[in-house]
Write a protein that holds these residues in place. Structure first.
Motif, PDB file in Angstrom:
ATOM      1  N   ALA A 125       0.786  -1.238   0.000  1.00  0.00           N
ATOM      2  CA  ALA A 125       0.000   0.000   0.000  1.00  0.00           C
ATOM      3  C   ALA A 125       0.815   1.283   0.000  1.00  0.00           C
ATOM      4  O   ALA A 125       0.232   2.356  -0.085  1.00  0.00           O
ATOM      5  CB  ALA A 125      -0.930   0.009   1.226  1.00  0.00           C
ATOM      6  N   HIS A 126       2.130   1.233   0.085  1.00  0.00           N
ATOM      7  CA  HIS A 126       2.905   2.467   0.174  1.00  0.00           C
ATOM      8  C   HIS A 126       2.740   3.316  -1.088  1.00  0.00           C
ATOM      9  O   HIS A 126       2.574   2.800  -2.200  1.00  0.00           O
ATOM     10  CB  HIS A 126       4.385   2.160   0.405  1.00  0.00           C
TER      11      HIS A 126
ATOM     12  N   GLU B 253      -8.256   1.897   1.487  1.00  0.00           N
ATOM     13  CA  GLU B 253      -9.618   2.433   1.476  1.00  0.00           C
ATOM     14  C   GLU B 253      -9.917   3.314   2.679  1.00  0.00           C
ATOM     15  O   GLU B 253     -11.029   3.828   2.806  1.00  0.00           O
ATOM     16  CB  GLU B 253     -10.607   1.276   1.389  1.00  0.00           C
ATOM     17  N   GLY B 254      -8.925   3.491   3.562  1.00  0.00           N
ATOM     18  CA  GLY B 254      -9.096   4.374   4.713  1.00  0.00           C
ATOM     19  C   GLY B 254      -9.856   3.765   5.862  1.00  0.00           C
ATOM     20  O   GLY B 254     -10.199   4.464   6.829  1.00  0.00           O
TER      21      GLY B 254
ATOM     22  N   ALA C 127      -2.850   3.415   8.548  1.00  0.00           N
ATOM     23  CA  ALA C 127      -1.568   2.749   8.315  1.00  0.00           C
ATOM     24  C   ALA C 127      -0.644   2.971   9.501  1.00  0.00           C
ATOM     25  O   ALA C 127      -0.673   4.041  10.128  1.00  0.00           O
ATOM     26  CB  ALA C 127      -0.922   3.302   7.050  1.00  0.00           C
ATOM     27  N   PRO C 128       0.171   1.974   9.847  1.00  0.00           N
ATOM     28  CA  PRO C 128       1.159   2.192  10.912  1.00  0.00           C
ATOM     29  C   PRO C 128       2.055   3.377  10.566  1.00  0.00           C
ATOM     30  O   PRO C 128       2.520   3.502   9.439  1.00  0.00           O
ATOM     31  CB  PRO C 128       1.962   0.881  10.915  1.00  0.00           C
TER      32      PRO C 128
ATOM     33  N   ARG D  19       2.202  11.707   5.719  1.00  0.00           N
ATOM     34  CA  ARG D  19       1.362  12.862   5.394  1.00  0.00           C
ATOM     35  C   ARG D  19       0.435  12.591   4.205  1.00  0.00           C
ATOM     36  O   ARG D  19      -0.699  13.080   4.175  1.00  0.00           O
ATOM     37  CB  ARG D  19       2.239  14.073   5.082  1.00  0.00           C
ATOM     38  N   ALA D  20       0.912  11.792   3.228  1.00  0.00           N
ATOM     39  CA  ALA D  20       0.148  11.621   1.994  1.00  0.00           C
ATOM     40  C   ALA D  20       0.076  10.150   1.587  1.00  0.00           C
ATOM     41  O   ALA D  20       0.636   9.755   0.557  1.00  0.00           O
ATOM     42  CB  ALA D  20       0.767  12.454   0.874  1.00  0.00           C
ATOM     43  N   PRO D  21      -0.615   9.327   2.373  1.00  0.00           N
ATOM     44  CA  PRO D  21      -0.734   7.910   2.016  1.00  0.00           C
ATOM     45  C   PRO D  21      -1.601   7.729   0.770  1.00  0.00           C
ATOM     46  O   PRO D  21      -2.457   8.559   0.469  1.00  0.00           O
ATOM     47  CB  PRO D  21      -1.408   7.296   3.251  1.00  0.00           C
TER      48      PRO D  21
END
Length: 240
Positions: free
Chosen positions: A67-68, A97-98, A102-103, A123-125
């Motif tokens: 997911a990064h 999907e929020g 995320a860790p 800051r911007a996943p």
């Protein structure tokens, strides 16, 4: 030509600097983009997709190794622009999907670039709706799907039996992070990894399964063609 053939139907998008994007062109129903690169390299990605020989709308899907944002950063764009379905493991789908936070990445190495990368990721996943949730153990097109937690909870390995190639995302790297200038096989960077202990256990279990692979197509660095399994075993023998 913005696509470079790696082996068989597997290609690499040329010109990307941050992370690799691979394309599997196995014919209708077996056409996948593996990872999507970072948003700031979207133009280069689009140039690569335009050289496919078919429309991006004809892609079977996007397969995300994790997911990064340097790997999933253009997934939402491809889904919205071309209607390409997004595939990801259940654990990372929750993050994308929020539904799950995320860790938070915390740099402990002291490396300036690692700190910057961690700050940007926090800051911007990447965010995208996942159309097909993967568990590991299934097959999509001509690719085997293997759940490989460690770098993230939902990291995946994809094995292409026809070419004996392993697409490893960031679970195995072909260049040294964080800048990935030096080219050599190595483990994921601890600053960006959920659990190095789990990552090592996962990789050792995968090797113990006996599944063969000769080539490694990693999320960073040039493909390693030939003897990739042996080199991975040697790396893990010295890892602690």
């Amino acid at each position: 030509m913005r696509l470079a053939r790696v082996v068989g139907p597997l290609h690499r998008v040329r010109g990307l600097r941050i992370s690799n994007v691979f394309v599997l062109d196995g014919g209708p129903g077996d056409r996948f983009v593996l990872d999507t690169g970072h948003p700031i390299e979207r133009g280069t990605l689009l140039l690569g997709l335009r050289s496919l020989g078919f429309s991006p709308r004809d892609l079977t899907g996007v397969l995300l190794t994790h997911a990064h944002s340097d790997h999933a950063g253009n997934a939402a764009f491809l889904r919205a622009r071309f209607g390409v379905p997004i595939f990801a493991h259940r654990e990372d789908a929750l993050v994308l999907e929020g539904a799950r936070e995320a860790p938070r990445l915390v740099s402990e190495s002291g490396n300036l670039f690692a700190r910057l990368f961690c700050a940007f990721e926090n800051r911007a996943p990447a965010r995208v709706r996942v159309d097909r949730v993967l568990e590991g153990g299934e097959t999509v097109g001509s690719l085997e799907v293997h759940h490989a937690p460690g770098h993230t909870r939902g990291s995946l390995l994809f094995r292409h039996e026809g070419t004996r190639s392993l697409l490893s995302g960031d679970m195995l790297l072909a260049a040294v992070p964080p800048l990935t200038i030096t080219q050599r096989l190595c483990l994921p960077h601890p600053d960006f990894t959920l659990s190095m202990e789990l990552a090592l256990a996962t990789l050792r279990a995968f090797l113990a399964s006996g599944l063969p692979f000769e080539h490694l197509l990693s999320g960073h660095g040039r493909p390693i063609l030939g003897d990739a399994r042996e080199k991975t075993a040697q790396l893990l023998d010295t890892a602690r």
